[in-house]
Structure formats: C-alpha cells, structure tokens
Design a protein around this motif. Sequence first.
Motif, PDB file in Angstrom:
ATOM      1  N   LYS A  19       2.191  15.302  -2.288  1.00 54.87           N
ATOM      2  CA  LYS A  19       2.521  13.924  -2.774  1.00 54.87           C
ATOM      3  C   LYS A  19       2.385  12.820  -1.932  1.00 54.87           C
ATOM      4  O   LYS A  19       2.049  11.772  -2.652  1.00 54.87           O
ATOM      5  CB  LYS A  19       4.264  13.987  -3.178  1.00 54.87           C
ATOM      6  N   ILE A  20       2.247  13.218  -0.562  1.00 52.67           N
ATOM      7  CA  ILE A  20       2.049  11.903   0.303  1.00 52.67           C
ATOM      8  C   ILE A  20       1.089  12.557   1.235  1.00 52.67           C
ATOM      9  O   ILE A  20       1.256  13.673   1.726  1.00 52.67           O
ATOM     10  CB  ILE A  20       3.374  11.456   0.946  1.00 52.67           C
ATOM     11  N   LEU A  21      -0.045  11.663   1.554  1.00 53.56           N
ATOM     12  CA  LEU A  21      -1.110  12.074   2.571  1.00 53.56           C
ATOM     13  C   LEU A  21      -0.859  11.105   3.682  1.00 53.56           C
ATOM     14  O   LEU A  21      -0.883   9.566   3.545  1.00 53.56           O
ATOM     15  CB  LEU A  21      -2.360  11.935   2.142  1.00 53.56           C
ATOM     16  N   LEU A  22      -0.404  11.610   4.922  1.00 55.60           N
ATOM     17  CA  LEU A  22      -0.175  10.831   6.060  1.00 55.60           C
ATOM     18  C   LEU A  22      -1.489  10.814   6.897  1.00 55.60           C
ATOM     19  O   LEU A  22      -2.020  11.851   7.358  1.00 55.60           O
ATOM     20  CB  LEU A  22       0.909  11.284   6.831  1.00 55.60           C
ATOM     21  N   LEU A  23      -1.905   9.633   7.353  1.00 58.55           N
ATOM     22  CA  LEU A  23      -3.068   9.593   8.310  1.00 58.55           C
ATOM     23  C   LEU A  23      -2.698   8.800   9.721  1.00 58.55           C
ATOM     24  O   LEU A  23      -2.268   7.584   9.759  1.00 58.55           O
ATOM     25  CB  LEU A  23      -4.002   8.435   7.435  1.00 58.55           C
ATOM     26  N   ASP A  24      -2.841   9.465  10.723  1.00 57.19           N
ATOM     27  CA  ASP A  24      -2.488   9.004  12.029  1.00 57.19           C
ATOM     28  C   ASP A  24      -3.702   8.634  12.626  1.00 57.19           C
ATOM     29  O   ASP A  24      -4.315   9.469  13.382  1.00 57.19           O
ATOM     30  CB  ASP A  24      -1.706  10.203  12.675  1.00 57.19           C
ATOM     31  N   GLU A  25      -4.049   7.292  12.661  1.00 59.89           N
ATOM     32  CA  GLU A  25      -5.063   6.563  13.390  1.00 59.89           C
ATOM     33  C   GLU A  25      -6.249   7.830  13.126  1.00 59.89           C
ATOM     34  O   GLU A  25      -6.802   7.947  14.047  1.00 59.89           O
ATOM     35  CB  GLU A  25      -4.734   6.225  14.472  1.00 59.89           C
ATOM     36  N   PRO A  26      -6.761   8.025  11.994  1.00 58.49           N
ATOM     37  CA  PRO A  26      -7.812   8.978  11.607  1.00 58.49           C
ATOM     38  C   PRO A  26      -9.215   8.682  12.164  1.00 58.49           C
ATOM     39  O   PRO A  26     -10.060   9.489  12.021  1.00 58.49           O
ATOM     40  CB  PRO A  26      -7.612   9.520  10.225  1.00 58.49           C
ATOM     41  N   MET A  27      -9.471   7.266  12.169  1.00 58.68           N
ATOM     42  CA  MET A  27     -10.860   6.760  12.277  1.00 58.68           C
ATOM     43  C   MET A  27     -10.876   6.173  13.734  1.00 58.68           C
ATOM     44  O   MET A  27     -11.964   5.572  14.151  1.00 58.68           O
ATOM     45  CB  MET A  27     -11.196   5.888  11.400  1.00 58.68           C
ATOM     46  N   VAL A  58      -0.315   7.007   3.606  1.00 60.90           N
ATOM     47  CA  VAL A  58       0.392   6.229   4.192  1.00 60.90           C
ATOM     48  C   VAL A  58      -0.536   6.237   5.690  1.00 60.90           C
ATOM     49  O   VAL A  58      -0.719   7.654   6.442  1.00 60.90           O
ATOM     50  CB  VAL A  58       1.958   6.824   4.611  1.00 60.90           C
ATOM     51  N   LEU A  59      -0.846   5.041   6.155  1.00 61.16           N
ATOM     52  CA  LEU A  59      -1.826   5.097   7.270  1.00 61.16           C
ATOM     53  C   LEU A  59      -1.047   4.468   8.437  1.00 61.16           C
ATOM     54  O   LEU A  59      -0.329   3.608   8.348  1.00 61.16           O
ATOM     55  CB  LEU A  59      -2.988   4.257   6.883  1.00 61.16           C
ATOM     56  N   VAL A  60      -1.182   5.047   9.710  1.00 61.47           N
ATOM     57  CA  VAL A  60      -0.816   4.279  11.001  1.00 61.47           C
ATOM     58  C   VAL A  60      -1.957   3.872  11.789  1.00 61.47           C
ATOM     59  O   VAL A  60      -2.910   4.502  11.854  1.00 61.47           O
ATOM     60  CB  VAL A  60       0.000   5.285  11.746  1.00 61.47           C
ATOM     61  N   THR A  61      -2.075   2.493  11.971  1.00 61.48           N
ATOM     62  CA  THR A  61      -3.405   1.947  12.773  1.00 61.48           C
ATOM     63  C   THR A  61      -2.783   0.851  13.706  1.00 61.48           C
ATOM     64  O   THR A  61      -1.671   0.168  13.117  1.00 61.48           O
ATOM     65  CB  THR A  61      -4.261   1.505  11.842  1.00 61.48           C
ATOM     66  N   HIS A  62      -3.592   0.695  14.736  1.00 62.66           N
ATOM     67  CA  HIS A  62      -3.261  -0.687  15.343  1.00 62.66           C
ATOM     68  C   HIS A  62      -4.550  -1.705  14.963  1.00 62.66           C
ATOM     69  O   HIS A  62      -4.637  -2.717  15.619  1.00 62.66           O
ATOM     70  CB  HIS A  62      -3.345  -0.388  17.128  1.00 62.66           C
ATOM     71  N   ASP A  63      -5.383  -1.098  14.190  1.00 67.99           N
ATOM     72  CA  ASP A  63      -6.618  -1.952  13.929  1.00 67.99           C
ATOM     73  C   ASP A  63      -6.318  -2.887  12.597  1.00 67.99           C
ATOM     74  O   ASP A  63      -6.219  -2.312  11.612  1.00 67.99           O
ATOM     75  CB  ASP A  63      -7.810  -0.839  13.749  1.00 67.99           C
ATOM     76  N   GLN A  64      -6.106  -4.163  12.676  1.00 65.54           N
ATOM     77  CA  GLN A  64      -5.611  -5.049  11.970  1.00 65.54           C
ATOM     78  C   GLN A  64      -6.814  -4.843  10.773  1.00 65.54           C
ATOM     79  O   GLN A  64      -6.662  -5.120   9.595  1.00 65.54           O
ATOM     80  CB  GLN A  64      -5.404  -6.441  12.474  1.00 65.54           C
ATOM     81  N   LYS A  70       5.657   2.574  14.847  1.00 65.29           N
ATOM     82  CA  LYS A  70       4.957   2.774  13.435  1.00 65.29           C
ATOM     83  C   LYS A  70       4.598   4.464  13.423  1.00 65.29           C
ATOM     84  O   LYS A  70       4.919   5.029  12.580  1.00 65.29           O
ATOM     85  CB  LYS A  70       3.327   2.073  13.643  1.00 65.29           C
ATOM     86  N   THR A  71       4.303   4.982  14.698  1.00 69.03           N
ATOM     87  CA  THR A  71       4.090   6.410  14.682  1.00 69.03           C
ATOM     88  C   THR A  71       5.282   7.236  14.461  1.00 69.03           C
ATOM     89  O   THR A  71       5.392   8.054  13.894  1.00 69.03           O
ATOM     90  CB  THR A  71       3.452   6.882  16.103  1.00 69.03           C
ATOM     91  N   THR A  72       6.342   6.643  15.041  1.00 72.82           N
ATOM     92  CA  THR A  72       7.793   7.384  15.023  1.00 72.82           C
ATOM     93  C   THR A  72       8.056   7.305  13.435  1.00 72.82           C
ATOM     94  O   THR A  72       8.644   8.394  12.809  1.00 72.82           O
ATOM     95  CB  THR A  72       8.888   6.441  15.719  1.00 72.82           C
ATOM     96  N   ALA A  73       7.706   6.246  12.807  1.00 71.36           N
ATOM     97  CA  ALA A  73       8.230   6.189  11.240  1.00 71.36           C
ATOM     98  C   ALA A  73       7.143   7.402  10.541  1.00 71.36           C
ATOM     99  O   ALA A  73       7.923   7.946   9.626  1.00 71.36           O
ATOM    100  CB  ALA A  73       8.053   4.556  10.835  1.00 71.36           C
ATOM    101  N   LEU A  74       6.118   7.210  11.135  1.00 72.59           N
ATOM    102  CA  LEU A  74       5.069   8.453  10.342  1.00 72.59           C
ATOM    103  C   LEU A  74       5.657   9.700  10.431  1.00 72.59           C
ATOM    104  O   LEU A  74       5.643  10.716   9.802  1.00 72.59           O
ATOM    105  CB  LEU A  74       3.744   8.092  10.846  1.00 72.59           C
ATOM    106  N   ARG A  75       6.023   9.884  11.751  1.00 75.04           N
ATOM    107  CA  ARG A  75       6.497  11.471  12.028  1.00 75.04           C
ATOM    108  C   ARG A  75       7.904  11.749  11.394  1.00 75.04           C
ATOM    109  O   ARG A  75       8.117  12.836  11.039  1.00 75.04           O
ATOM    110  CB  ARG A  75       6.471  11.421  13.555  1.00 75.04           C
TER     111      ARG A  75
END
Length: 376
Positions: A167-175, A202-208, A54-59
């Motif tokens: 155009k896109i805001l990316l959020l890498d486990e910000p919380m 677009v959010l990356v998270t491991h928190d379901q 997931k993080t690789t896709a975001l990066r």
Amino acid sequence: MERAASMHVRPEETVAEFVGATKRYGEVLAADRIDLRIRRGEFLSFLGPSGCGKTTALRMLAGFETPTDGTVLIDGQDVSAVPAHRRPVNMVFQHYALFPHMTVEENVGYGLRQRRPRLSRREIGDKVAKALATVRLDAFGPRRIWEMSGGQQQRVALARAIVNEPKILLLDEPMAALDAKLRGEMQRELLDLQRQLGITFVLVTHDQEEALAMSDRICIMGKGRIAQIGSPQELYDRPATRYVADFVGKANILSARIVARAGGTAQAVLGNGAAVTVADAPGDARGEAEIAVRPEALSLAPSGEAPGPGVAAVAATVTHRTFLGDHTEYLLDAPGVGALQVNVPRQAERVPGGHGMGASVHVIWPEGAGLVLAAG
C-alpha cells in the motif's frame, strides 16, 4: 521536470497517519510529536539535513522502529507494535540491499517465497515477470546482480519492492549513489512508475531539487519536528521561517524594519535606508524582522541607469560572477544591506557579456518581491 498532480487521489483519503509519534534513543529526541496524514496515492517527501528526524519517521512507518510515545496508523489501524514483515509496506534502501549470490529474478521473488501460506512456483514466476516488466527489465531475469549497472540495480530493488503490491512504498535516499545524469533519469522513471501503480510513495532525501521535482507534498523536518508541509511551490514561494527559506532553494535573508502593513503587503526599510515593498507579510506587528527574497526575483542594472516606477534600487558591487549557461549567478556586496545573490537569465542581461567583477550596479527590487519571515 514538472510533477503532474495525482488526479485519481481524493485529498480526504488517508492511507497512513502519525499521531503524536515520538522516538527517543536515551537522551536523544529523534522524533518529537509528529502529527501527519499521508494521502492515498500521493508522492510525499521528507526533506531535511542529517539528524533532522526524517529517517526516523520513515523507519517508524516501515516498522523498523517503535514509537516511544504516540501511534502510527495504516488504513486506520494502529500498527505501532506490528513488525515490519507484517505491514503492507515495502522499502527501497539507499544501497538496495540486494543479494549478490542470487539472480535478478531470485532477488525480486525473495519476499514472495517467504509468504505463508506458500505461493506456487508458477504464481511466483508470474508475479516476478510482471514486476520486471514494470521496471523494464524483462530480459534481465537470469542475470547476476554484479552484472547490472547502478541504475539497473535500483530497478531490481524497485521490482522487489512492488512485487508484493504494498500500500505504501518507502524510499530511503535511493538515488544517493547515482551520478547526476542517471539520477535525473531515475527520478522520471520513479514518477512514471508511481503514476502507473497508483500507490503511495514516501521518499526520504536531503536533496532539495529531488524533493521539489518529484513530490506532491514535501514535509520539511528540523530538530525532530515538522517545520512546514506543503506543495513544492507553496514551500518555495511562502516559506514560513528562515530555516525553511534557507533549506528550500536559495534565498537572500535580510534584516529590515517593518514600518507599515496593509492589504497583504508590508513596507520595509533595509539597513541602507532603501524602502521596499514585500508580499504576504504575516500578522500586523511592526519593527525588526527578516525578509527572504529569491535570487531570481531581483535583477541588475548599471549604476547610472534610473530605476523604473514601482521598484527600488540598492547600490552594490559585484564580488563574484559565475556563468552557468542559461543564467549568470552574481554575488554582490551592498553597503548597509550585506551580501546578495542575484541570478540573471542570459537573455535578461542589460550589459553585453554581463557585469564584470568589481562593477558598480543597482540591484533592482520589484514591488512585491520578498516575504517577511516568522521567527524560527
């Protein structure tokens, strides 16, 4: 918290796309032929455990990684080799990456000061003031970062990201660094902000729970690939595989034998011989299979109580009981079936005070509860 649909977004509008995007680090395959269209104005989450891709896709979308194979497009243009600072995206990092020696407004305006051609001091000031007002930090501009709470620092990071109008805001486990109460508050604020701005998040998270609460669509990642993508409800109600059923919410995964299929349902026999009817069975094959059934789809009754019509009763013994306020979580041992979890709402308890440890009960399985899972 319920995610409101982005009514201003037409499904066919694509702001970004992965086309066979693959990323290798030596022998490690971090992303494996990802094909995905991201809709303009939607809130999309990449969800999965550590190392799932997931993080690789975001990066790759951010420009911090270049695909080994395949392409990444933004507004139809191939940006695979375009550096991060030249892409119309901004990222909010897990630890915010704020400059401690700068004030709040200096942090927010940092990216604007790097623009070429240069913006005037007044233009920068106006944009910074607007961004701080958007995240409700109008009066905090002169403060130092170390004077701000964790939630306020996150808002500063958001203001710094949106000030450039990406155009896109990316959020890498910000919380990830916030406590549970503050995390819930910030989830609502992020949703309000996304609706207000109308840009793609677009959010990356491991928190379901975070992904379920906030997303228009969730992309479940596993072993560098997309395991399943859909709305939160689609993924919860119709997980395609055991991997997805296990990762989205809680599920009892049971071995069963499919003996008949008709009209979108299947007749299954559990390990103890109990016959149950499950919904949405894929394909037409019979034989051994796995069934997923959510803990809240089942209920409990005293062992001496006869089940009603259209339901099956599975004999079980209570091994653990956890009172959680609005519901009680029961763990049970069902001979021939295995361990079961049943979540019973407080008002639905059939025994005053609930069933105690060691109690003999019937697990009531209504017709249509459960889903036959595909292999994988």
